[in-house]
Design a protein around this motif. Sequence first.
Motif, PDB file in Angstrom:
ATOM      1  N   LEU A  67     -26.499   7.277  11.252  1.00 41.77           N
ATOM      2  CA  LEU A  67     -26.581   8.661  11.724  1.00 41.77           C
ATOM      3  C   LEU A  67     -25.661   8.888  12.923  1.00 41.77           C
ATOM      4  O   LEU A  67     -24.891   9.862  12.960  1.00 41.77           O
ATOM      5  CB  LEU A  67     -28.024   8.996  12.111  1.00 41.77           C
ATOM      6  N   PHE A  68     -25.751   7.983  13.900  1.00 40.13           N
ATOM      7  CA  PHE A  68     -24.974   8.160  15.132  1.00 40.13           C
ATOM      8  C   PHE A  68     -23.474   8.169  14.861  1.00 40.13           C
ATOM      9  O   PHE A  68     -22.727   8.938  15.473  1.00 40.13           O
ATOM     10  CB  PHE A  68     -25.315   7.058  16.137  1.00 40.13           C
ATOM     11  N   ILE A  69     -23.033   7.312  13.940  1.00 40.52           N
ATOM     12  CA  ILE A  69     -21.591   7.243  13.688  1.00 40.52           C
ATOM     13  C   ILE A  69     -21.116   8.511  12.978  1.00 40.52           C
ATOM     14  O   ILE A  69     -19.986   8.973  13.193  1.00 40.52           O
ATOM     15  CB  ILE A  69     -21.225   5.961  12.886  1.00 40.52           C
ATOM     16  N   MET A  70     -21.971   9.100  12.138  1.00 44.21           N
ATOM     17  CA  MET A  70     -21.607  10.374  11.508  1.00 44.21           C
ATOM     18  C   MET A  70     -21.561  11.488  12.553  1.00 44.21           C
ATOM     19  O   MET A  70     -20.695  12.361  12.496  1.00 44.21           O
ATOM     20  CB  MET A  70     -22.592  10.717  10.387  1.00 44.21           C
ATOM     21  N   ARG A  71     -22.475  11.453  13.512  1.00 45.29           N
ATOM     22  CA  ARG A  71     -22.449  12.447  14.593  1.00 45.29           C
ATOM     23  C   ARG A  71     -21.180  12.317  15.416  1.00 45.29           C
ATOM     24  O   ARG A  71     -20.531  13.315  15.745  1.00 45.29           O
ATOM     25  CB  ARG A  71     -23.684  12.277  15.489  1.00 45.29           C
ATOM     26  N   GLU A  72     -20.812  11.073  15.746  1.00 44.02           N
ATOM     27  CA  GLU A  72     -19.618  10.857  16.553  1.00 44.02           C
ATOM     28  C   GLU A  72     -18.344  11.227  15.799  1.00 44.02           C
ATOM     29  O   GLU A  72     -17.319  11.545  16.406  1.00 44.02           O
ATOM     30  CB  GLU A  72     -19.576   9.403  17.035  1.00 44.02           C
ATOM     31  N   ALA A  73     -18.429  11.196  14.454  1.00 42.24           N
ATOM     32  CA  ALA A  73     -17.283  11.592  13.631  1.00 42.24           C
ATOM     33  C   ALA A  73     -17.222  13.103  13.448  1.00 42.24           C
ATOM     34  O   ALA A  73     -16.290  13.614  12.815  1.00 42.24           O
ATOM     35  CB  ALA A  73     -17.353  10.910  12.271  1.00 42.24           C
ATOM     36  N   GLY A  74     -18.231  13.808  13.992  1.00 40.42           N
ATOM     37  CA  GLY A  74     -18.224  15.259  13.915  1.00 40.42           C
ATOM     38  C   GLY A  74     -18.757  15.821  12.610  1.00 40.42           C
ATOM     39  O   GLY A  74     -18.483  16.978  12.268  1.00 40.42           O
ATOM     40  N   ALA A  83     -31.831  15.826  10.479  1.00 43.42           N
ATOM     41  CA  ALA A  83     -31.147  14.569  10.158  1.00 43.42           C
ATOM     42  C   ALA A  83     -31.684  13.435  11.024  1.00 43.42           C
ATOM     43  O   ALA A  83     -31.877  12.309  10.549  1.00 43.42           O
ATOM     44  CB  ALA A  83     -29.642  14.726  10.351  1.00 43.42           C
ATOM     45  N   ALA A  84     -31.954  13.733  12.303  1.00 37.31           N
ATOM     46  CA  ALA A  84     -32.516  12.721  13.203  1.00 37.31           C
ATOM     47  C   ALA A  84     -33.899  12.296  12.719  1.00 37.31           C
ATOM     48  O   ALA A  84     -34.231  11.101  12.721  1.00 37.31           O
ATOM     49  CB  ALA A  84     -32.594  13.271  14.626  1.00 37.31           C
ATOM     50  N   PHE A  85     -34.718  13.279  12.294  1.00 34.07           N
ATOM     51  CA  PHE A  85     -36.049  12.953  11.777  1.00 34.07           C
ATOM     52  C   PHE A  85     -35.954  12.133  10.485  1.00 34.07           C
ATOM     53  O   PHE A  85     -36.721  11.191  10.285  1.00 34.07           O
ATOM     54  CB  PHE A  85     -36.850  14.228  11.523  1.00 34.07           C
ATOM     55  N   LEU A  86     -35.006  12.500   9.623  1.00 34.58           N
ATOM     56  CA  LEU A  86     -34.843  11.793   8.352  1.00 34.58           C
ATOM     57  C   LEU A  86     -34.437  10.339   8.568  1.00 34.58           C
ATOM     58  O   LEU A  86     -35.081   9.413   8.049  1.00 34.58           O
ATOM     59  CB  LEU A  86     -33.804  12.508   7.489  1.00 34.58           C
ATOM     60  N   PHE A  87     -33.370  10.127   9.351  1.00 34.41           N
ATOM     61  CA  PHE A  87     -32.882   8.759   9.551  1.00 34.41           C
ATOM     62  C   PHE A  87     -33.836   7.953  10.433  1.00 34.41           C
ATOM     63  O   PHE A  87     -34.037   6.759  10.209  1.00 34.41           O
ATOM     64  CB  PHE A  87     -31.473   8.796  10.150  1.00 34.41           C
ATOM     65  N   GLY A  88     -34.436   8.620  11.445  1.00 34.45           N
ATOM     66  CA  GLY A  88     -35.428   7.932  12.268  1.00 34.45           C
ATOM     67  C   GLY A  88     -36.643   7.541  11.454  1.00 34.45           C
ATOM     68  O   GLY A  88     -37.184   6.427  11.598  1.00 34.45           O
ATOM     69  N   GLY A  89     -37.074   8.449  10.572  1.00 34.37           N
ATOM     70  CA  GLY A  89     -38.210   8.145   9.697  1.00 34.37           C
ATOM     71  C   GLY A  89     -37.914   6.998   8.755  1.00 34.37           C
ATOM     72  O   GLY A  89     -38.752   6.124   8.519  1.00 34.37           O
TER      73      GLY A  89
END
Length: 206
Positions: A67-74, A83-89
Amino acid sequence: TVLIWGLMKHPKTASAILFFVIIALIYDNGLLPPPPPPPPRQLLKTLSYGRFWLHALFTPTLILFSLFIMREAGIKFAQHTWAAFLFGGLMIIAIIVEYLLELKELQLKVQEMYGSLSYTSVDNGSGPPLMILIVVLALIFASIVLARSAKWWWMLLGTAVMTVGSALPFDVGSNVLPNALELFLMVMLMKTAIHFSKQVHSNNHH
């Protein structure tokens, strides 16, 4: 090594969560000599329990890394709260699954693997653990998104080589191949993390 390279080059954005996985792998591989000579059996057994727990707790953080790398890629959808809830879950589910299926009744047996004394689970299934499958799916998804949206293929290459190499049915008679596959994946993930974290770091200073 990958850890030193990352510490020197990574600007310590959210994708630095990858360092936890690398540290766990260093611990894991440190329990598979030779040389130096292995510690006494009881100490080795105790340390091996730690290896299983580190694996269960830190490997699922690769889901958050995805998730974080996709966020950093914009990537736009990765910025949303859902998305945070999905990947965190998914990470929490992966940890719980690993605990219930692998750790809850974990018993170790001694074995000699490739000339080295080690401990492995008595109930050692034939296929990859469900937790690993969840993690791999998250990595594959993120790497495909990066390849399509950011034209970044290195993470997909690392994930594909690791997945295909781990699925090969032959035994080469040493732990060199599995270690090489893990190292290659970590290098590709660290290369990806350094690239996009520098991008974020640069944007934050403009």
